[in-house]
Design an enzyme around this catalytic site. Structure first.
Site, mmCIF file in Angstrom:
data_model
loop_
_atom_site.group_PDB
_atom_site.id
_atom_site.type_symbol
_atom_site.label_atom_id
_atom_site.label_comp_id
_atom_site.label_asym_id
_atom_site.label_seq_id
_atom_site.Cartn_x
_atom_site.Cartn_y
_atom_site.Cartn_z
ATOM 1 N N HIS A 123 0.966 -1.061 -0.092
ATOM 2 C CA HIS A 123 -0.043 0.104 0.013
ATOM 3 C C HIS A 123 1.007 1.412 0.124
ATOM 4 O O HIS A 123 0.212 2.276 -0.244
ATOM 5 C CB HIS A 123 -0.952 0.124 1.091
ATOM 6 C CG HIS A 123 -2.303 -0.751 0.903
ATOM 7 N ND1 HIS A 123 -3.357 -0.623 1.532
ATOM 8 C CD2 HIS A 123 -2.175 -1.901 0.164
ATOM 9 C CE1 HIS A 123 -4.281 -1.470 1.032
ATOM 10 N NE2 HIS A 123 -3.568 -2.440 0.359
ATOM 11 N N SER A 172 -1.131 -1.308 -5.681
ATOM 12 C CA SER A 172 -0.970 -2.456 -6.888
ATOM 13 C C SER A 172 -0.372 -2.039 -8.099
ATOM 14 O O SER A 172 -0.565 -0.914 -8.606
ATOM 15 C CB SER A 172 -2.317 -3.075 -7.022
ATOM 16 O OG SER A 172 -2.886 -3.508 -5.776
ATOM 17 N N LYS A 190 -15.447 -7.799 -6.550
ATOM 18 C CA LYS A 190 -14.752 -8.787 -7.341
ATOM 19 C C LYS A 190 -13.933 -9.997 -6.570
ATOM 20 O O LYS A 190 -13.890 -11.205 -6.975
ATOM 21 C CB LYS A 190 -13.812 -8.095 -8.176
ATOM 22 C CG LYS A 190 -13.175 -8.745 -9.550
ATOM 23 C CD LYS A 190 -12.416 -7.694 -10.377
ATOM 24 C CE LYS A 190 -11.931 -8.480 -11.687
ATOM 25 N NZ LYS A 190 -10.960 -7.597 -12.510
ATOM 26 N N ASP A 191 -13.212 -9.434 -5.514
ATOM 27 C CA ASP A 191 -12.739 -10.361 -4.752
ATOM 28 C C ASP A 191 -13.564 -11.294 -4.170
ATOM 29 O O ASP A 191 -13.414 -12.673 -3.948
ATOM 30 C CB ASP A 191 -12.031 -9.723 -3.459
ATOM 31 C CG ASP A 191 -10.630 -8.987 -3.959
ATOM 32 O OD1 ASP A 191 -10.076 -9.363 -4.958
ATOM 33 O OD2 ASP A 191 -10.117 -8.334 -3.252
ATOM 34 N N GLU A 236 4.908 -34.000 0.246
ATOM 35 C CA GLU A 236 3.894 -33.287 -0.532
ATOM 36 C C GLU A 236 4.041 -32.830 -1.719
ATOM 37 O O GLU A 236 4.993 -32.586 -2.035
ATOM 38 C CB GLU A 236 3.149 -32.375 0.695
ATOM 39 C CG GLU A 236 2.730 -33.037 1.806
ATOM 40 C CD GLU A 236 1.381 -33.460 1.921
ATOM 41 O OE1 GLU A 236 1.210 -34.561 1.353
ATOM 42 O OE2 GLU A 236 0.410 -33.027 2.188
#
Lengths: 382, 272
Positions: free
Chosen positions: A201, A205, A227-228, A271
């Protein structure tokens, strides 16, 4: 409106509501938020699992079965936690590759990138330690193989391994400390993730075009929050598919056999999300060399902001890089597959070839492609 | 849209390269790790995403376990209470439990005593410890069966294939003393002799007890024992997927609704 001038309210407002976000970021930018959701899921399910789990070599395996069989919705907690580990890595890998594709490691977001790599390292440690807790065969033998890598350190290696184990083999002392660390590390990850967001921040972005987007930003609420959350529901659909219909498909059947120090499984595999790095480790026919190669294969990401030479940020405008990028992805899939196979031909050779490409990507292509691009851009013809 | 096309192209390219690599590799002759036949995929009644366990088959499978398997194999994570409402009524499960003598104690005088089993008791183990089990079985340890379908590649398919897979060894294969040939077992030589023969048990629902019927029933029973949450899990899964699916549709509409203004804006360049 005067409430907005209060310190806490103003921070929430300026970072979660009125926060300016580039208008053109697409769904690949959802994965940071999804990674946060994964961390939250892991911490919440983990805290409740810990209420029923017993970190003791005689009881750990059965306490996990007790959770699945006897605790109300315990199977849901357990499968939610074990599958979220895999899903978390899928999300974070996409998040990292988005950064690699759109040049997120370049200034002014290079600190965000470095902190992100640190989180990746902590995640790997936490996931590895967590896999030991159910105390199945793969837990014990995976832990034995991986902690033994430390013995490659010259002179003091073996002493460090004994110190890590708290004894002369992976045993109760190891299990106890792993449980303690597995509870501690996620909170450290959460704290560093907070710093990751603060660093982000600072300048905001990036965006797919890789150019300054300050001329065209919109507030995060409602546009990107909605949207998220749409992305979140899609993520939950995929996640639920695993929990409810294929809860054990990402795990190894041997981990449903209680750990037995006398019986070694035929193939010890980590894994799936560690397989590419495991393949790199095994491609080097030298113990210390292999361990170093594995650490460097991830650690090299730390130095990306400095070793790259490109002036163009986004791959949209870098046709050669784009080919190499997708090739890297393909090579990682091949490495992952080689990692799940025994050490024999042809896997060894393919693994070595793929490892070579992996290191070439970071040590040759990334540092010199930018220079080539600059040359081609200024090329005026013969 | 252009970005999406480019991403899809790239992903297809990556998939192509790794797929080609995989095909090249699988063209290699069989490798040492494949020292046994992979079990075929059988059409289990509980295989599909919407299908539950066959309760009658679990009930018959318990009978097979009790009459055949339990003489060597323990199932120490399964209690009689777990059978209630799955394949037996509470009365029946109580009766099954009472047939077993359970050691309990110490009592007020500090003595251990035996009593008839209760619903809360776990299935009795055939041997007091692993050493006794090995001693009685020629050095081989019969594994606990509580989690067996989760603990083997292939799950129930493997169990069925193994139980019905005993045959004469092919020419040239030397089977060691005390072992039996079974192509589905890793190494192909197993210490367990063939256990299921036609009419080995008498089913109380009258089903003809053929070898394959018993193998199917016991594999279903073991699948249930390993994943008792199975039916509830799939039911909740369907509920979750349907609810999330509806929610996803609504969220997509909401997102497009909120974005409509921004998506339909026009940027004009005016040369002043």
């Amino acid at each position: 409106m005067r409430y907005l001038k209060q310190p806490v309210v103003s921070t929430i407002n300026s970072h979660l509501i009125d926060y300016p976000t580039p208008i053109n970021i697409h769904y690949a930018w959802n994965f940071g938020f999804l990674a946060f959701v994964c961390l939250a899921i892991q911490i919440l399910t983990g805290v409740f699992l810990a209420m029923h789990y017993t970190p003791h070599v005689d009881l750990a395996f059965y306490s996990v079965e007790h959770i699945i069989r006897d605790v109300n919705y315990g199977w849901l907690l357990r499968y939610a936690h074990s599958n979220a580990a895999s899903i978390f890595f899928i999300v974070v890998y996409i998040h990292i590759f988005r950064g690699l594709y759109y040049g997120s490691y370049l200034p002014p977001r290079h600190y965000t990138w470095i902190i992100g790599v640190l989180i990746l390292f902590l995640m790997i440690a936490t996931a590895f330690i967590g896999y030991v807790l159910p105390w199945g065969q793969m837990s014990l033998w995976g832990a034995t193989v991986i902690t033994n890598l430390v013995s490659a350190v010259p002179i003091v290696g073996n002493s460090i391994v004994t110190w890590l184990w708290g004894g002369y083999s992976v045993d109760n002392a190891t299990l106890n400390r792993f449980f303690s660390l597995h509870y501690l590390l996620p909170f450290i990850i959460a704290a560093i993730a907070f710093v990751h967001i603060i660093a982000l921040h600072y300048k905001g972005s990036g965006n797919p075009l890789g150019v300054d987007s300050s001329v065209d930003k919109v507030v995060i609420y409602p546009y990107f929050i909605i949207k998220d959350f749409f992305g979140l529901v899609v993520f939950l659909l995929v996640y639920s598919l695993f929990i409810y219909f294929f809860p054990n498909v990402l795990g190894h059947p041997d981990n449903y056999i209680e750990a037995n120090p006398i019986v070694t499984p035929t193939h010890i595999v980590p894994e799936w999300y560690f397989l590419p790095f495991y393949a790199i480790l095994r491609s080097i026919p030298h113990k210390l060399g292999g361990v170093l190669a594995m650490i460097i294969s991830i650690g090299i990401l730390f130095f990306l902001p400095w070793i790259c030479s490109n002036e163009i940020r986004s791959s949209i405008f870098r046709p050669i890089y784009r080919k190499l990028f997708w090739l890297l992805l393909a090579v990682l899939v091949i490495l992952g597959w080689v990692g799940s196979k025994p050490v024999e031909e042809p896997y060894v050779f393919v693994g070595q070839l793929a490892s070579l490409f992996y290191f070439m990507y970071f040590l040759i292509f990334i540092p010199f492609l930018g220079k080539l691009e600059k040359f081609l851009l200024n090329f005026k013809g013969m | 849209m252009q970005v999406l096309t480019r991403l899809l192209n790239g992903a297809a390219f990556a998939a192509g390269v790794s797929g080609a690599g995989y095909l090249l590799m699988s063209a290699q002759p069989a490798l040492a790790e494949e020292d046994h036949l992979p079990p075929p995929k059988y059409p289990w009644s509980h295989r599909g995403p919407l299908s539950a366990f066959d309760a009658a088959s679990i009930r018959r499978g318990y009978q097979v376990y009790k009459n055949v398997c339990s003489s060597c194999h323990s199932m120490n994570r399964v209690a009689f209470r777990n059978l209630v409402g799955v394949a037996f009524t509470e009365e029946e499960a109580k009766q099954l439990a009472e047939e077993v003598e359970v050691e309990d104690g110490p009592n007020d005088e500090g003595e251990m005593f035996t009593r008839p089993g209760r619903l809360s008791d776990y299935f009795p183990a055939p041997y007091p410890n692993a050493e006794a089990a090995r001693y009685a079985n020629n050095g081989a340890l019969p594994p606990d069966l509580s989690l067996i379908t989760k603990a083997r590649h292939g799950g129930a398919d493997y169990i069925f294939a193994l139980l019905t897979g005993y045959r004469d060894p092919p020419a040239g294969v030397h089977v060691r003393e005390g072992l039996y040939y079974n192509p589905y077992f890793p190494g192909q030589q197993i210490a367990m002799a063939r256990a299921l023969y036609d009419d080995g048990v008498e089913y109380d629902d009258g089903t003809p007890a053929t070898t394959s019927q018993m193998a199917k029933d016991v594999a279903t029973f073991l699948s249930w024992a390993a994943e008792p949450e199975h039916d509830q899990r799939k039911l909740m899964g369907v509920e979750t997927m349907v609810s999330l699916g509806i929610l996803a549709g609504l969220m997509l509409y909401m997102k497009r609704f909120k974005w409509a203004l921004l998506k339909s804006r026009r940027i004009e360049f005016r040369d002043m």
